[in-house]
Design a protein around this motif. Sequence first.
Motif, mmCIF file in Angstrom:
data_model
loop_
_atom_site.group_PDB
_atom_site.id
_atom_site.type_symbol
_atom_site.label_atom_id
_atom_site.label_comp_id
_atom_site.label_asym_id
_atom_site.label_seq_id
_atom_site.Cartn_x
_atom_site.Cartn_y
_atom_site.Cartn_z
ATOM 1 N N ASP A 24 -92.699 22.964 48.544
ATOM 2 C CA ASP A 24 -92.405 24.332 49.040
ATOM 3 C C ASP A 24 -90.939 24.343 49.155
ATOM 4 N N THR A 25 -90.043 23.277 49.586
ATOM 5 C CA THR A 25 -88.997 23.316 49.704
ATOM 6 C C THR A 25 -88.156 23.226 48.360
ATOM 7 N N ALA A 45 -89.225 24.115 45.507
ATOM 8 C CA ALA A 45 -89.475 25.600 45.056
ATOM 9 C C ALA A 45 -88.411 26.604 45.361
ATOM 10 N N THR A 56 -88.802 22.595 40.130
ATOM 11 C CA THR A 56 -90.138 22.090 40.081
ATOM 12 C C THR A 56 -90.177 20.757 39.838
#
Length: 613
Positions: free
Chosen positions: A495-496, A498, A503
């Motif tokens: 998540d960080t 992204a 990616t």
Amino acid sequence: MPHAHRPIRELPDELISQIAAGEVVERPASVVRELLDNALDAGATQVTVRLAAGGVRLIAVEDDGGGIEGSDLPLAFRRHATSKIDSLAALESVATMGFRGEALAAINSIADTAILTRTERQNHAQRLDGRTGEIQPAARSPGTTVEVKELFFSVPARRKFLKTDATELAHCIEAVRRHALARPGVGFAIWHEGKLIEQWRRVEDPDTEAAVARRMADVLGESFVEQSLPVSYEAGGVRVTGRCGLPDASRARADQQFAYVNGRYVRDKVITHAARSAYEDVLHGQRQPVWVLHVSVEPARVDVNVHPTKIEVRFRDSREVHQAVRHAIDNALAAPRAAQAGADALPVAALPTRLDTAVPAAHYSQDSERFWPPAGSWRAQTAINFGAHEDTVLAVREAQALWAPRTAEAPPAGEEPPPDWPLGRAVAQLHGIYILAESRAGLVLVDMHAAHERIVYERLKAQLDGRRIDSQPLLIPATFAATPQEVAASSEYADTLAALGLTVEPLSPRTLAVRAVPTQLAGGDAVALARSVLAELAQHDAATVVQRAQHELLATMACHGAVRANRQLTLPEMNALLRQMEATERSDQCNHGRPTWRQLTLRELDGLFLRGR
């Protein structure tokens, strides 16, 4: 050859203490540090350190703290005997400098040690001999003295690794300096061979910013305070205070970087990395910044029991500390110093309101009285023709009339006084590179390309900061062989990544694929960027990696977009550049860390021409 059988045996206490001493006591400065910790934990307000032969023959630390009770004194040299903690909960939230209870035992195992102590309630002091354990009455005011003689006498092999007395003395002084910086409310004195070599007096009201600055000036010199800025920042339970040096005060070595966590001096990679990242685009080359930072955090959120000498700590949330330190220094450095460029000049009320073409002699003393002409009084000087009238001789009365002082005219009705511009008014351009400006304080020289480069760079950063980091998919994913740590980080911090526009996905247990990168960095090395971010995620704030790469791109754009050398500027254009510098953050250095302006005060100019002498 058959392996000889060695039975397992329990080591004697003295050997155990000597092994512990190998971890705790590296040199005489290590003993000084441990004894100072105990003195400060006892509430001392005055600490005196006496040394002989650089601390090898004698280390005596005297304090005026609470002392040791007679019933507790026999336990002072016992291993793991301490008054600081009594449970695991107390260890996890320890707020004292010492807590293990093994320093005195370790020191006593390799040196001739004695303790002389007295509390307020006792009629006389008591002396405990570390060799015999005998306690005898003695004379002393309330407090404690710990004497350590003949360091490493029981392990002579360790003594061979010590340096010269002068070197060991320097390390001892440095150990005291580190404590003195953190405790302005405590006085410190260092004696060597009977001579006072350093002394820092106790500062009243030690919690005030002025008291802290006074102690820093005493320890590090007045120049440190003059060339540094106050730091104050708090976020998420982390408070950062202290002072950070101006970029111009940077040094070749990192020998003036002091980090404290809850009053304890530490060498911490998180704090050092955060501080360095805050200086990234204002320092030139490999110069090292100077700073004294105090990080205050809840004791339960920091583990101080991770190093034998307590010189390192481990934070529960290192990214939170990293961000706090970085923002604290970044905010302090952001304000342009150009705003204070004319702070030493005379107030407007003390200056003449208007000047004629000739300056009255009464207004130009040997001290070069400062003046600042108002709007409307600037006049072009008539060119002097040195070839005309060569045979003409001025009469004496004509020469007297030419140089006679004139009375200053009153300003026209309704005319406004000039704005108080710190960088002054532009008066000329030199070789198409520098702008010369006249300020109330003197002469200001500006590198116009470097200054405009910083202005453009800060504008681009402001535009980027207000936008979300867009991600651009790669037509062909960039793959690379990854370590187990990198593979684990890519999954744990997906998540960080992204949020940073990256990616990164595993293709196999040992291979990662970069499928998308930030749009602004699409033309760069995707693998190198991903590796850097994954490495930073382990300890620091990974956002700084992406931000650093973006800023490098913006710096290149700013360099090409800035006004070039040898371009002739008009006076309005030069003045507009000066006004932008006064309003732009970090405008004192260009993107590469070089200075953008310098000032020569009238006092300095007078000195160049020996005026007033």
